[in-house]
Design a protein around this motif. Sequence first.
Motif, PDB file in Angstrom:
ATOM      1  N   PRO A  28       1.251  -1.577   0.461  1.00  0.00           N
ATOM      2  CA  PRO A  28      -0.399   0.184   0.263  1.00  0.00           C
ATOM      3  C   PRO A  28       1.058   1.370  -0.548  1.00  0.00           C
ATOM      4  CG  PRO A  28       0.298  -0.678   2.210  1.00  0.00           C
ATOM      5  CD  PRO A  28       0.766  -1.722   1.545  1.00  0.00           C
ATOM      6  N   GLU A  29       2.450   1.066  -0.281  1.00  0.00           N
ATOM      7  CA  GLU A  29       3.361   2.643  -0.367  1.00  0.00           C
ATOM      8  C   GLU A  29       2.642   2.936  -1.585  1.00  0.00           C
ATOM      9  OE1 GLU A  29       4.613  -0.626   1.073  1.00  0.00           O
ATOM     10  OE2 GLU A  29       4.028  -0.207   2.537  1.00  0.00           O
ATOM     11  N   GLN A  30       2.550   2.527  -2.387  1.00  0.00           N
ATOM     12  CA  GLN A  30       2.550   3.511  -3.882  1.00  0.00           C
ATOM     13  C   GLN A  30       0.847   2.260  -4.405  1.00  0.00           C
ATOM     14  OE1 GLN A  30       5.363   1.119  -6.002  1.00  0.00           O
ATOM     15  NE2 GLN A  30       6.619   3.570  -5.857  1.00  0.00           N
ATOM     16  N   ARG A  31       0.549   3.858  -4.842  1.00  0.00           N
ATOM     17  CA  ARG A  31      -0.860   3.540  -5.188  1.00  0.00           C
ATOM     18  C   ARG A  31      -1.048   3.827  -6.673  1.00  0.00           C
ATOM     19  NH1 ARG A  31      -5.537   3.201  -1.488  1.00  0.00           N
ATOM     20  NH2 ARG A  31      -4.425   3.055   0.492  1.00  0.00           N
ATOM     21  N   VAL A  32      -1.712   3.261  -7.563  1.00  0.00           N
ATOM     22  CA  VAL A  32      -1.987   3.033  -9.194  1.00  0.00           C
ATOM     23  C   VAL A  32      -3.258   3.635  -8.928  1.00  0.00           C
ATOM     24  CG1 VAL A  32      -2.985   1.977 -11.117  1.00  0.00           C
ATOM     25  CG2 VAL A  32      -1.462   1.463  -9.429  1.00  0.00           C
ATOM     26  N   ALA A  33      -3.622   5.092 -10.076  1.00  0.00           N
ATOM     27  CA  ALA A  33      -4.855   5.403 -10.053  1.00  0.00           C
ATOM     28  C   ALA A  33      -5.887   4.996 -10.525  1.00  0.00           C
ATOM     29  CB  ALA A  33      -4.331   6.577 -11.165  1.00  0.00           C
ATOM     30  N   GLN A  34      -6.697   4.835 -10.268  1.00  0.00           N
ATOM     31  CA  GLN A  34      -8.241   4.144  -9.986  1.00  0.00           C
ATOM     32  C   GLN A  34      -9.519   5.747 -11.918  1.00  0.00           C
ATOM     33  OE1 GLN A  34      -9.075   3.713  -6.064  1.00  0.00           O
ATOM     34  NE2 GLN A  34      -9.677   2.287  -7.388  1.00  0.00           N
ATOM     35  N   HIS A  35      -9.964   4.560 -11.665  1.00  0.00           N
ATOM     36  CA  HIS A  35     -10.768   5.191 -12.687  1.00  0.00           C
ATOM     37  C   HIS A  35     -11.789   5.419 -12.131  1.00  0.00           C
ATOM     38  CE1 HIS A  35     -13.132   6.136 -16.311  1.00  0.00           C
ATOM     39  NE2 HIS A  35     -12.396   6.353 -17.025  1.00  0.00           N
TER      40      HIS A  35
END
Length: 187
Positions: A28-35
């Motif tokens: 959870p340190e990095q997150r991918v942008a969600q639509h």
Amino acid sequence: MPYGLGIAKGMMVTLRNLVRKPVTVQYPEQRVAQHHRFRGEDFVWYEERCTGCASCAKYCPQGIIKIVTAPSGEMTQEGEKYKLEVFDIEIARCMFCGLCVEACPYDALHMGSGFERARPRQSDLVISVDELKASAKKPSTWFRPQLQDRGYDPFQPGDDVSWQDAGREKSVAPTYEEMLQRWVQGR
């Protein structure tokens, strides 16, 4: 094929992947942008819009929505609100098809955008009416193109949608006063 050419091709694939930039992120340190149309594991429910008609529960193919209305002892006219005692959604069995959202005639139920609801016990995977009331009002724009047209982004902080703005297109959906006139006072 010359001897060793297959091994050389295999080693080239290995070397290419060795120097390639990794595509995985350290969640959870990095997150991918969600639509913004992402259908998450939570639901957004507007108490002001819900009449307790149980259309969402009727159309749920899994039968995971439990609605109990209060026995008032009075004859409730069609179109009026029922007093909800229980409105539970068991998301352990939910397949997030969104039929409950599509079936709601009053746009009270929306898909949410959250996805971090993992719990160690299955019994904890029930969204109660109290949790629905207290949840942030950040619906996904899935099945709600009017929110997308307004530039709404469910992932922006402080960008909650009020129950008045959560309905369908104004040209399609009647206002609360129109519904009250048509279904309650006009009878």
